[in-house]
Design a protein around this motif. Structure first.
Motif, PDB file in Angstrom:
ATOM      1  N   GLY A   1       2.463  38.090  28.063  1.00  0.00           N
ATOM      2  CA  GLY A   1       3.864  38.306  28.369  1.00  0.00           C
ATOM      3  C   GLY A   1       4.577  39.244  27.406  1.00  0.00           C
ATOM      4  N   TYR A   2       3.877  39.725  26.370  1.00  0.00           N
ATOM      5  CA  TYR A   2       4.491  40.712  25.480  1.00  0.00           C
ATOM      6  C   TYR A   2       4.800  41.971  26.273  1.00  0.00           C
ATOM      7  CZ  TYR A   2       3.325  38.273  21.099  1.00  0.00           C
ATOM      8  OH  TYR A   2       3.255  37.382  20.069  1.00  0.00           O
ATOM      9  N   ASP A   3       5.896  42.653  25.915  1.00  0.00           N
ATOM     10  CA  ASP A   3       6.153  43.974  26.474  1.00  0.00           C
ATOM     11  C   ASP A   3       5.597  45.013  25.489  1.00  0.00           C
ATOM     12  OD1 ASP A   3       8.007  44.071  24.384  1.00  0.00           O
ATOM     13  OD2 ASP A   3       9.753  43.991  25.707  1.00  0.00           O
ATOM     14  N   GLU A   4       5.771  46.285  25.803  1.00  0.00           N
ATOM     15  CA  GLU A   4       5.213  47.349  24.961  1.00  0.00           C
ATOM     16  C   GLU A   4       5.744  47.274  23.525  1.00  0.00           C
ATOM     17  OE1 GLU A   4       5.240  52.206  24.907  1.00  0.00           O
ATOM     18  OE2 GLU A   4       5.136  51.215  26.861  1.00  0.00           O
ATOM     19  N   ALA A   5       7.052  47.059  23.393  1.00  0.00           N
ATOM     20  CA  ALA A   5       7.659  46.982  22.059  1.00  0.00           C
ATOM     21  C   ALA A   5       7.157  45.754  21.298  1.00  0.00           C
ATOM     22  CB  ALA A   5       9.179  46.950  22.178  1.00  0.00           C
ATOM     23  N   GLY A   6       7.040  44.629  21.971  1.00  0.00           N
ATOM     24  CA  GLY A   6       6.556  43.406  21.336  1.00  0.00           C
ATOM     25  C   GLY A   6       5.118  43.533  20.887  1.00  0.00           C
ATOM     26  N   LEU A   7       4.329  44.207  21.691  1.00  0.00           N
ATOM     27  CA  LEU A   7       2.926  44.426  21.345  1.00  0.00           C
ATOM     28  C   LEU A   7       2.829  45.332  20.117  1.00  0.00           C
ATOM     29  CD1 LEU A   7       0.208  43.527  22.482  1.00  0.00           C
ATOM     30  CD2 LEU A   7       0.213  45.549  23.920  1.00  0.00           C
ATOM     31  N   ALA A   8       3.612  46.404  20.093  1.00  0.00           N
ATOM     32  CA  ALA A   8       3.618  47.318  18.943  1.00  0.00           C
ATOM     33  C   ALA A   8       4.053  46.580  17.679  1.00  0.00           C
ATOM     34  CB  ALA A   8       4.526  48.509  19.218  1.00  0.00           C
ATOM     35  N   GLU A   9       5.049  45.727  17.804  1.00  0.00           N
ATOM     36  CA  GLU A   9       5.527  44.949  16.656  1.00  0.00           C
ATOM     37  C   GLU A   9       4.442  44.002  16.155  1.00  0.00           C
ATOM     38  OE1 GLU A   9       8.835  41.516  15.785  1.00  0.00           O
ATOM     39  OE2 GLU A   9       9.372  43.091  17.201  1.00  0.00           O
ATOM     40  N   ALA A  10       3.738  43.344  17.083  1.00  0.00           N
ATOM     41  CA  ALA A  10       2.669  42.412  16.703  1.00  0.00           C
ATOM     42  C   ALA A  10       1.529  43.133  15.987  1.00  0.00           C
ATOM     43  CB  ALA A  10       2.145  41.678  17.934  1.00  0.00           C
ATOM     44  N   ILE A  11       1.251  44.350  16.390  1.00  0.00           N
ATOM     45  CA  ILE A  11       0.202  45.143  15.740  1.00  0.00           C
ATOM     46  C   ILE A  11       0.652  45.535  14.331  1.00  0.00           C
ATOM     47  CG2 ILE A  11      -1.022  47.364  15.798  1.00  0.00           C
ATOM     48  CD1 ILE A  11      -0.864  47.102  18.932  1.00  0.00           C
ATOM     49  N   ALA A  12       1.910  45.934  14.203  1.00  0.00           N
ATOM     50  CA  ALA A  12       2.418  46.463  12.941  1.00  0.00           C
ATOM     51  C   ALA A  12       2.743  45.405  11.892  1.00  0.00           C
ATOM     52  CB  ALA A  12       3.662  47.305  13.205  1.00  0.00           C
ATOM     53  N   ASP A  13       3.177  44.229  12.321  1.00  0.00           N
ATOM     54  CA  ASP A  13       3.695  43.271  11.337  1.00  0.00           C
ATOM     55  C   ASP A  13       2.642  42.361  10.704  1.00  0.00           C
ATOM     56  OD1 ASP A  13       3.269  41.177  13.178  1.00  0.00           O
ATOM     57  OD2 ASP A  13       5.396  40.951  13.649  1.00  0.00           O
ATOM     58  N   GLY A  14       1.390  42.507  11.099  1.00  0.00           N
ATOM     59  CA  GLY A  14       0.323  41.762  10.448  1.00  0.00           C
ATOM     60  C   GLY A  14       0.241  40.296  10.844  1.00  0.00           C
ATOM     61  N   ARG A  15       0.894  39.912  11.944  1.00  0.00           N
ATOM     62  CA  ARG A  15       0.852  38.499  12.323  1.00  0.00           C
ATOM     63  C   ARG A  15      -0.567  38.080  12.689  1.00  0.00           C
ATOM     64  NH1 ARG A  15       4.742  38.658  17.530  1.00  0.00           N
ATOM     65  NH2 ARG A  15       5.742  40.055  16.063  1.00  0.00           N
ATOM     66  N   THR A  16      -0.862  36.845  12.396  1.00  0.00           N
ATOM     67  CA  THR A  16      -2.189  36.294  12.676  1.00  0.00           C
ATOM     68  C   THR A  16      -2.360  36.090  14.179  1.00  0.00           C
ATOM     69  OG1 THR A  16      -1.425  34.015  12.537  1.00  0.00           O
ATOM     70  CG2 THR A  16      -2.214  35.043  10.479  1.00  0.00           C
ATOM     71  N   LEU A  17      -3.595  35.906  14.601  1.00  0.00           N
ATOM     72  CA  LEU A  17      -3.833  35.595  16.004  1.00  0.00           C
ATOM     73  C   LEU A  17      -3.136  34.297  16.384  1.00  0.00           C
ATOM     74  CD1 LEU A  17      -7.569  36.609  16.507  1.00  0.00           C
ATOM     75  CD2 LEU A  17      -5.561  37.640  17.570  1.00  0.00           C
ATOM     76  N   GLU A  18      -3.104  33.347  15.459  1.00  0.00           N
ATOM     77  CA  GLU A  18      -2.410  32.090  15.726  1.00  0.00           C
ATOM     78  C   GLU A  18      -0.928  32.351  16.008  1.00  0.00           C
ATOM     79  OE1 GLU A  18      -2.325  27.589  13.963  1.00  0.00           O
ATOM     80  OE2 GLU A  18      -2.643  29.217  12.523  1.00  0.00           O
ATOM     81  N   ALA A  19      -0.293  33.160  15.171  1.00  0.00           N
ATOM     82  CA  ALA A  19       1.123  33.497  15.366  1.00  0.00           C
ATOM     83  C   ALA A  19       1.313  34.367  16.605  1.00  0.00           C
ATOM     84  CB  ALA A  19       1.674  34.199  14.135  1.00  0.00           C
ATOM     85  N   PHE A  20       0.383  35.276  16.853  1.00  0.00           N
ATOM     86  CA  PHE A  20       0.466  36.154  18.023  1.00  0.00           C
ATOM     87  C   PHE A  20       0.562  35.325  19.296  1.00  0.00           C
ATOM     88  CE2 PHE A  20      -1.784  38.471  21.448  1.00  0.00           C
ATOM     89  CZ  PHE A  20      -0.953  39.580  21.557  1.00  0.00           C
ATOM     90  N   PHE A  21      -0.295  34.331  19.434  1.00  0.00           N
ATOM     91  CA  PHE A  21      -0.257  33.503  20.635  1.00  0.00           C
ATOM     92  C   PHE A  21       0.894  32.502  20.607  1.00  0.00           C
ATOM     93  CE2 PHE A  21      -4.535  35.193  21.231  1.00  0.00           C
ATOM     94  CZ  PHE A  21      -4.466  35.537  22.577  1.00  0.00           C
ATOM     95  N   ALA A  22       1.247  31.984  19.435  1.00  0.00           N
ATOM     96  CA  ALA A  22       2.380  31.057  19.332  1.00  0.00           C
ATOM     97  C   ALA A  22       3.683  31.760  19.709  1.00  0.00           C
ATOM     98  CB  ALA A  22       2.469  30.491  17.925  1.00  0.00           C
ATOM     99  N   ASP A  23       3.804  33.050  19.353  1.00  0.00           N
ATOM    100  CA  ASP A  23       5.017  33.822  19.630  1.00  0.00           C
ATOM    101  C   ASP A  23       4.987  34.497  20.999  1.00  0.00           C
ATOM    102  OD1 ASP A  23       5.770  33.136  17.065  1.00  0.00           O
ATOM    103  OD2 ASP A  23       5.282  35.089  16.192  1.00  0.00           O
ATOM    104  N   ALA A  24       3.890  34.369  21.722  1.00  0.00           N
ATOM    105  CA  ALA A  24       3.768  35.039  23.028  1.00  0.00           C
ATOM    106  C   ALA A  24       4.888  34.582  23.952  1.00  0.00           C
ATOM    107  CB  ALA A  24       2.410  34.741  23.655  1.00  0.00           C
TER     108      ALA A  24
END
Length: 122
Positions: free
Chosen positions: A41-64
């Motif tokens: 459900g991430y959009d393009e901007a959210g995906l770019a932010e997730a790549i750039a901010d170093g969030r863990t896979l756990e946080a990536f899915f928790a914040d999805a």
């Protein structure tokens, strides 16, 4: 309960590996982004932010924003395990993402990969 070490890996370190895998098979970043946004459900901007901010896979899915309700239709074997039989929800989501990337790399049709969903191409 201690999590698997993959949970602590950054999404930003995994994403380029997925991209390299797909580019070797003549697929594009747009296809990679399409399957990841479909799943999470991430959009393009959210995906770019997730790549750039170093969030863990756990946080990536928790914040999805919203795990796709059709994700449960993803079946098959990844890393020697049937994804539909993985009991840990986070590990299952990670393996769903792996499975989608593998299906793109193998050249499966996008409508099939997205489990019949209609998703606009990027």
């Amino acid at each position: 309960m201690a999590g698997h070490r993959i949970y602590g890996m950054s999404f930003g370190s995994i994403y380029p590996l997925y991209l390299t895998k797909l580019e070797r098979k003549d697929h594009t970043r747009a296809e990679l982004d399409q399957v990841i946004t479909w799943l999470t459900g991430y959009d393009e901007a959210g995906l770019a932010e997730a790549i750039a901010d170093g969030r863990t896979l756990e946080a990536f899915f928790a914040d999805a924003p919203a795990i796709n309700p059709n994700a449960s239709l993803i079946t098959g074997v990844i890393c020697g395990l049937r994804v539909e039989e993985i009991e840990d929800p986070l590990m299952q989501q990670i393996r769903y993402m792996d499975k989608l990337v593998d299906e793109v790399a193998r050249g499966k049709k996008m409508t099939s990969i997205l489990r019949g969903s209609q998703v606009a191409t990027a």
